[in-house]
Every structure is written in structure tokens, then in C-alpha cells.
Write a protein that holds these residues in place. Structure first.
Motif, PDB file in Angstrom:
ATOM      1  N   ALA A 109       0.828  -1.202   0.000  1.00 29.57           N
ATOM      2  CA  ALA A 109       0.000   0.000   0.000  1.00 29.57           C
ATOM      3  C   ALA A 109       0.867   1.258   0.000  1.00 29.57           C
ATOM      4  N   SER A 110       1.965   1.228   0.738  1.00 29.95           N
ATOM      5  CA  SER A 110       2.882   2.376   0.756  1.00 29.95           C
ATOM      6  C   SER A 110       3.456   2.626  -0.632  1.00 29.95           C
ATOM      7  N   PHE A 111       3.793   1.547  -1.322  1.00 30.09           N
ATOM      8  CA  PHE A 111       4.296   1.686  -2.690  1.00 30.09           C
ATOM      9  C   PHE A 111       3.250   2.350  -3.582  1.00 30.09           C
ATOM     10  N   PHE A 112       1.991   1.912  -3.475  1.00 30.07           N
ATOM     11  CA  PHE A 112       0.938   2.493  -4.297  1.00 30.07           C
ATOM     12  C   PHE A 112       0.647   3.929  -3.895  1.00 30.07           C
ATOM     13  N   ASN A 113       0.726   4.246  -2.609  1.00 31.48           N
ATOM     14  CA  ASN A 113       0.509   5.632  -2.182  1.00 31.48           C
ATOM     15  C   ASN A 113       1.579   6.553  -2.744  1.00 31.48           C
ATOM     16  N   SER A 119      -3.955   9.680  -2.686  1.00 32.33           N
ATOM     17  CA  SER A 119      -3.471   9.186  -1.401  1.00 32.33           C
ATOM     18  C   SER A 119      -4.279   7.989  -0.913  1.00 32.33           C
ATOM     19  N   ILE A 120      -5.261   7.554  -1.691  1.00 31.81           N
ATOM     20  CA  ILE A 120      -6.088   6.427  -1.254  1.00 31.81           C
ATOM     21  C   ILE A 120      -5.860   5.166  -2.077  1.00 31.81           C
ATOM     22  N   GLY A 121      -4.931   5.211  -3.022  1.00 35.88           N
ATOM     23  CA  GLY A 121      -4.649   4.018  -3.826  1.00 35.88           C
ATOM     24  C   GLY A 121      -4.168   2.858  -2.976  1.00 35.88           C
ATOM     25  N   ARG A 148      -6.717   5.067   9.617  1.00 36.47           N
ATOM     26  CA  ARG A 148      -6.461   6.451   9.224  1.00 36.47           C
ATOM     27  C   ARG A 148      -6.733   7.411  10.378  1.00 36.47           C
ATOM     28  N   VAL A 149      -7.856   7.210  11.068  1.00 33.10           N
ATOM     29  CA  VAL A 149      -8.223   8.096  12.175  1.00 33.10           C
ATOM     30  C   VAL A 149      -7.214   7.988  13.313  1.00 33.10           C
TER      31      VAL A 149
END
Length: 160
Positions: A109-113, A119-121, A148-149
Motif C-alpha cells: 500500500a505504501s508503494f501504491f501511495n 493518497s487512497i490508492g 487512518r483516524v
């Protein structure tokens, strides 16, 4: 005698069906893998065509290795802590996956972000990873939102 015929006819009926399912599963997995490889190579080709490789080598040659290593270790540590936080949240929502699952998913997910213009990819990828384990996408999305929260709350607390 009737029992043997039944068992024999049952195996004759199911073996071709199983063989067909296995072959179709393998071929669909192979096609998906080839598609992923093609997309990845295409992305790399686009990136390599748009950058000056000599300039990159010059910049990397001037970089301090100790600072680069420290930055990589901090990024690795930060992502590991975030993956642990996500595992705690998902565990409380009755998602029974191991830390290594959440760790791998968080790194993807970090790679996609970093690579996508949104920022939600990465969040979408995490939802798909969890849903791929047999959970509902909506329930996985709740966990992502809680993650996220709590991340935002932690950042706000650190800034006090």
C-alpha cells in the motif's frame, strides 16, 4: 458390488471435472501473472524513458550512505509500526490474519501511495488484500478508516 460401482463411477465423473478446474485455475493464474509482469515492465519503461539515468547515478554517488541507510531504516521502522497498528485494529474487528500479512499489505500500500497520484490508492489495495482473505470489503474499509483516524490522532498528539 453396487458400492464399488458407485465409488468407481463417482471417481470417473469427478476426476475430469477436477482436472478441468485445476487447468483453468492454473491458466487463469498464469494469465494474471503475465499481465502483472507486463504492466510492471511497461511502468518501468515509462519511468526510465522520462528520467536522466546519468544524472541519477551522479546524485547517488554524492549521497552519504550513512544518511541514506538511516532514512531507509526509519521508513522501514515507521511502516512496521503502522502495520502493527493496523493488525491491532483489524484483530479487534475479528480479522484473524498474522502480522506478516498486514506488514506485506502495508508495504504494498505504501508503494501504491507513493506511485499513484492519489493518497487512497494504497487504502484500496489494503481493502482488496483483506477481502482476498474472505472478508467483506465493507468491513475491511471500516478497519482502514479506523487506521487512518488513529494515525491522524497520533500525529496530532505528537504535535502537542
Amino acid at each position: 458390488m453396487a458400492r464399488k460401482q458407485y465409488a468407481h463411477s463417482y471417481t470417473l465423473v469427478t476426476i475430469p471435472v477436477l482436472n478441468h478446474r485445476i487447468k483453468s485455475f492454473i491458466s487463469s493464474r498464469s494469465i494474471k501473472l503475465l499481465f502483472r509482469i507486463a504492466v510492471t515492465l511497461s511502468i518501468f519503461a515509462i519511468i526510465l524513458r522520462s528520467i536522466d539515468i546519468d544524472q541519477i547515478w551522479k546524485i547517488l554517488g554524492q549521497a552519504r550512505l550513512d544518511l541514506l541507510l538511516a532514512a531507509l531504516l526509519m521508513q522501514f521502522g515507521s511502516t512496521s509500526v503502522s502495520a502493527y497498528r493496523w493488525q491491532l485494529i483489524m484483530h479487534n474487528l475479528n480479522f484473524g490474519q498474522s502480522l506478516s500479512f498486514y506488514w506485506r499489505s502495508y508495504f504494498k500500500a505504501s508503494f501504491f501511495n507513493q506511485g499513484l497520484p492519489t493518497s487512497i490508492g494504497g487504502d484500496a489495495l489494503k481493502v482488496l488484500d483483506v477481502a482476498g482473505q474472505g472478508f467483506r470489503k465493507r468491513d475491511a474499509l471500516y478497519g482502514i478508516m479506523l487506521d487512518r483516524v488513529t494515525g491522524l490522532a497520533t500525529l496530532m498528539w505528537l504535535n502537542l
